[in-house]
Design a protein around this motif. Sequence first.
Motif, mmCIF file in Angstrom:
data_model
loop_
_atom_site.group_PDB
_atom_site.id
_atom_site.type_symbol
_atom_site.label_atom_id
_atom_site.label_comp_id
_atom_site.label_asym_id
_atom_site.label_seq_id
_atom_site.Cartn_x
_atom_site.Cartn_y
_atom_site.Cartn_z
ATOM 1 N N ARG A 35 0.884 -1.184 -0.081
ATOM 2 C CA ARG A 35 0.085 -0.001 0.053
ATOM 3 C C ARG A 35 0.847 1.184 0.044
ATOM 4 O O ARG A 35 0.474 2.176 -0.562
ATOM 5 N N PHE A 36 2.058 1.253 0.925
ATOM 6 C CA PHE A 36 2.824 2.266 0.692
ATOM 7 C C PHE A 36 3.514 2.440 -0.488
ATOM 8 O O PHE A 36 3.802 3.788 -1.145
ATOM 9 N N GLU A 37 3.969 1.281 -1.300
ATOM 10 C CA GLU A 37 4.532 1.715 -2.357
ATOM 11 C C GLU A 37 4.033 2.231 -3.463
ATOM 12 O O GLU A 37 4.080 3.043 -4.258
ATOM 13 N N LYS A 38 2.600 1.805 -3.454
ATOM 14 C CA LYS A 38 1.420 2.498 -4.433
ATOM 15 C C LYS A 38 1.240 4.102 -4.324
ATOM 16 O O LYS A 38 0.889 4.681 -4.959
ATOM 17 N N LEU A 39 1.704 4.586 -3.316
ATOM 18 C CA LEU A 39 1.394 6.038 -3.051
ATOM 19 C C LEU A 39 2.956 6.491 -2.902
ATOM 20 O O LEU A 39 3.139 7.733 -2.309
ATOM 21 N N GLY A 40 4.029 5.734 -3.116
ATOM 22 C CA GLY A 40 5.399 6.417 -3.067
ATOM 23 C C GLY A 40 5.943 6.636 -1.590
ATOM 24 O O GLY A 40 6.674 7.437 -1.294
ATOM 25 N N ILE A 41 5.555 6.054 -0.752
ATOM 26 C CA ILE A 41 5.697 5.916 0.731
ATOM 27 C C ILE A 41 7.027 5.039 1.230
ATOM 28 O O ILE A 41 6.561 3.740 0.593
ATOM 29 N N PRO A 42 7.993 5.406 1.618
ATOM 30 C CA PRO A 42 8.991 4.326 1.793
ATOM 31 C C PRO A 42 8.622 3.253 2.735
ATOM 32 O O PRO A 42 8.185 3.419 3.592
ATOM 33 N N ALA A 43 8.893 1.967 2.143
ATOM 34 C CA ALA A 43 8.434 0.931 3.043
ATOM 35 C C ALA A 43 9.336 0.224 3.882
ATOM 36 O O ALA A 43 10.049 -0.636 3.958
ATOM 37 N N THR A 44 9.298 1.265 5.003
ATOM 38 C CA THR A 44 10.447 0.858 6.057
ATOM 39 C C THR A 44 9.512 0.680 7.351
ATOM 40 O O THR A 44 8.483 1.148 7.566
ATOM 41 N N GLU A 45 10.376 0.206 8.237
ATOM 42 C CA GLU A 45 9.750 -0.233 9.754
ATOM 43 C C GLU A 45 9.283 1.237 10.255
ATOM 44 O O GLU A 45 8.367 1.486 10.896
#
Length: 346
Positions: A35-45
């Motif tokens: 879901r993050f990747e779809k919105l360009g949010i870094p997929a980090t903890e």
Amino acid sequence: MSNYAVEMKQTAQAMVASGKGILAMDESNGTCNKRFEKLGIPATEERRRAYRELILTTPGLSEFISGAILYDETIRQSTQAGVSFIKVMQDAGMIPGIKVDTGAKDLAGHPHEKVTEGLDGLRDRIAEYYKMGARFAKWRAVITIGEDIPSRACIEANAHALARYAALCQEGGLVPIVEPEVLIDGNHTIERCYEVTDETLHAVFAQLYRQGVAYNQMILKPSMVISGLACPIQAPAEQVAEMTIQCLLKNVRVNVPGVAFLSGGQSHQQASEHLNIMNAKYRSHCPWQITFSYARAIQQPALETWRGNDANVAQAQQQLLHRAKCNSAASLGQYRAQMEQQLAPV
């Protein structure tokens, strides 16, 4: 009877208190990252932690949300200021819950069907989560409608696992949310969905009975009886509400405190509208509370507003609160489409 029976009975009633629902924020790291990747949010903890802090610290959320289902990573996290998320929830008057299944895996010998795993070591995990402050748990079974499926084997395997999970939860002091999800994916009619949901709920309650699960210390989290997403004829909202309630009245034991629906791929407005009609028209016929346990149908607008940018937190929290408020109204039969326009500008 479990040593925790009185506490679990009170917890189950509090989870479905009038005008309140349960927030599902227990998506796995993999799902959250997608879901993050779809919105360009870094997929980090750290970004996952920041997002969950945004949700749990939303001012006024506990007015509409009784508790939230957390993921294993989340229940161990804290705010940037170092306050554990469990404490944040407890201080706000929300009940911490935890997802305990380890996901739906392919069912051997049954192509295109799944069985949920996670019973191994579950007793010990429940003990740890209880000690941490969790007071309820969730286990999701997945039933797919397709050509010649679901099979009886799939329904029975999932019903049995749900019942064993529920019995272990009650032994260890956690109220089990029993979630048999009949997926919305497919081109099936609402009538076919009714048949499968009916068979599934019947099997689930038969297994709960056999495993000695106390109905008054659990919550049911079913899917609605609804047309498949690819079905050319989409049943109107009134029919969805009527057939869903009919199916529940036939299968759900009267002393279950509440039915908290999953949204299961419906749009957020659809999810609110369907829940509203059920309460407005059929509440007086039902022995249990009818409310929501939504994930995307509450969080998605907030996630799209936030987009990983801390400057957007207040605006995203306002979106989250608005959706929680709309669904609270729906759980009382008081939701109106005009409410969607009432989100005050920031």
